[in-house]
Design an enzyme around this catalytic site. Structure first.
Site, PDB file in Angstrom:
ATOM      1  N   ASP A 177       0.763  -1.187  -0.077  1.00 21.13           N
ATOM      2  CA  ASP A 177      -0.021   0.079   0.076  1.00 21.13           C
ATOM      3  C   ASP A 177       0.819   1.204   0.096  1.00 21.13           C
ATOM      4  OD1 ASP A 177       0.492   0.993   3.276  1.00 21.13           O
ATOM      5  OD2 ASP A 177       0.304  -1.252   3.056  1.00 21.13           O
ATOM      6  N   ASP A 207       0.527   3.566   2.022  1.00 24.22           N
ATOM      7  CA  ASP A 207       0.248   4.117   3.612  1.00 24.22           C
ATOM      8  C   ASP A 207      -1.013   5.142   3.344  1.00 24.22           C
ATOM      9  OD1 ASP A 207       0.878   4.217   6.467  1.00 24.22           O
ATOM     10  OD2 ASP A 207       1.909   6.036   6.302  1.00 24.22           O
TER      11      ASP A 207
HETATM   12  N1  ADE Z   1       2.464  -2.926   6.790  1.00 23.29           N
HETATM   13  C1  ADE Z   1       1.687  -2.793   5.764  1.00 23.29           C
HETATM   14  N2  ADE Z   1       1.434  -1.436   5.264  1.00 23.29           N
HETATM   15  C2  ADE Z   1       1.746  -0.712   6.393  1.00 23.29           C
HETATM   16  C3  ADE Z   1       1.633   0.668   6.683  1.00 23.29           C
HETATM   17  N3  ADE Z   1       1.201   1.407   5.629  1.00 23.29           N
HETATM   18  N4  ADE Z   1       2.238   1.073   7.880  1.00 23.29           N
HETATM   19  C4  ADE Z   1       2.801   0.041   8.827  1.00 23.29           C
HETATM   20  N5  ADE Z   1       2.789  -1.061   8.586  1.00 23.29           N
HETATM   21  C5  ADE Z   1       2.535  -1.424   7.269  1.00 23.29           C
END
Ligand code: ADE
Length: 288
Positions: A225, A227
């Site tokens: 992703d 974030d």
């Molecule tokens: N693990 C997977 N995506 C994450 C994110 N955006 N922030 C923290 N841990 C994660």
């Protein structure tokens, strides 16, 4: 024909992150188990049973970081007990998998990365073996953190991915946040300003505990992703992280499998000897 080298003393611990733990023992034909109870050590119980297998003559030991059925939160994982359990199982190496958020345009969803540094933003974890809990780790030990991840083992992960034709990025800084919540938008942008390429919740303290314990540690990260910093993207959501991870999980499995074979072809005596020496010389307590 599978070649078995004389390196039978090599043993690779594999720490399976989110989305991987429950399936890998079947994929890797693990045929025996050490129960969590039997793997209990000075630091407590590891997250899961240890699953023992063998790939091309090289022993492997699998551990599910979050426990069977994902029962331990990133804060609740007993990282020390996990690493100590793998050390006591006589592992020489650890390969870890981790799902991460991307903090840069250069890393897209499903992209594999072999990180080479970290920023530790955790606040509620035991970050050293050297706190008087165990006689094995006595004194005060100040381990250097460059290189943070074992460079040769990291190179093996890169080689493995390349051999399989996967796009994999060499190097990157992973920032570990405490969680279990994700970052706010302001935090996410701050992590980017700090030079982070990935954000996750588990690489710290695992990477530096492994170094303290004398195990050669490297990680393969998968960006799942963006974030919440990227305007044109969906903000991170736990369910989506798992969906993207599952879509790409075969890549991680294949890279790990291939990496174990490559580790088995190498001579690691000097690397392990050097790390043991580094640990000893980093201990400043005067021996009586
Ligand atoms: N693990 C997977 N995506 C994450 C994110 N955006 N922030 C923290 N841990 C994660």
């Amino acid at each position: 024909l599978a070649v078995t080298w004389s390196n039978t003393w090599l043993r690779v611990g594999i720490i399976c992150g989110s989305g991987l733990g429950d399936s890998l023992s079947k994929t890797f034909n693990c045929n025996s188990t050490t129960s969590r109870e039997n793997a209990k050590n000075d630091f407590g119980y590891p997250s899961s049973d240890l699953y023992h297998g063998c790939i091309d003559g090289i022993d492997i030991v699998l551990l599910a970081r979050h426990g069977t059925g994902h029962v331990f939160s990133p804060t609740g994982v007993n990282y020390r007990a996990n690493i100590e359990a793998l050390r006591l199982a006589e592992c020489t190496h650890i390969l870890a998998s981790t799902a991460c958020g991307s903090l840069t345009e250069a890393i897209g969803r499903g992209q594999l990365v072999v990180p080479d540094s970290f920023i530790d933003r955790t606040i509620s974890r035991k970050g050293t073996f050297y706190d008087g809990t165990s006689a094995k780790y006595s004194g005060v030990c100040h381990m250097p953190m460059e290189p943070a991840f074992d460079p040769r083992t990291s190179e093996i992960l890169l080689q493995a991915a390349k051999k399989l034709g996967y796009n994999i990025r060499k190097g990157g800084t992973v920032i570990t946040i405490e969680g279990p919540r994700f970052s706010s938008k302001a935090e996410s942008n701050a992590l980017r300003l700090w030079g982070g390429h990935l954000v996750n919740m588990t690489i710290c303290p695992e990477v530096f505990l492994a170094k303290e314990a004398g195990l050669l540690y490297a990680a393969v990260a998968m960006a799942t992703d963006y974030d919440c910093w990227r305007e044109c993207e969906e903000n991170v959501h736990a369910a989506d992280v798992l969906v993207v991870f599952k879509q790409n999980v075969h890549k991680i499995t294949n890279v790990l499998l291939e990496a174990v074979k490559l580790i088995g072809c190498g001579d690691w005596e000097q690397d392990i000897f050097k790390l043991k020496n580094l640990i000893e010389s980093s201990n400043v307590t005067v021996k009586k």
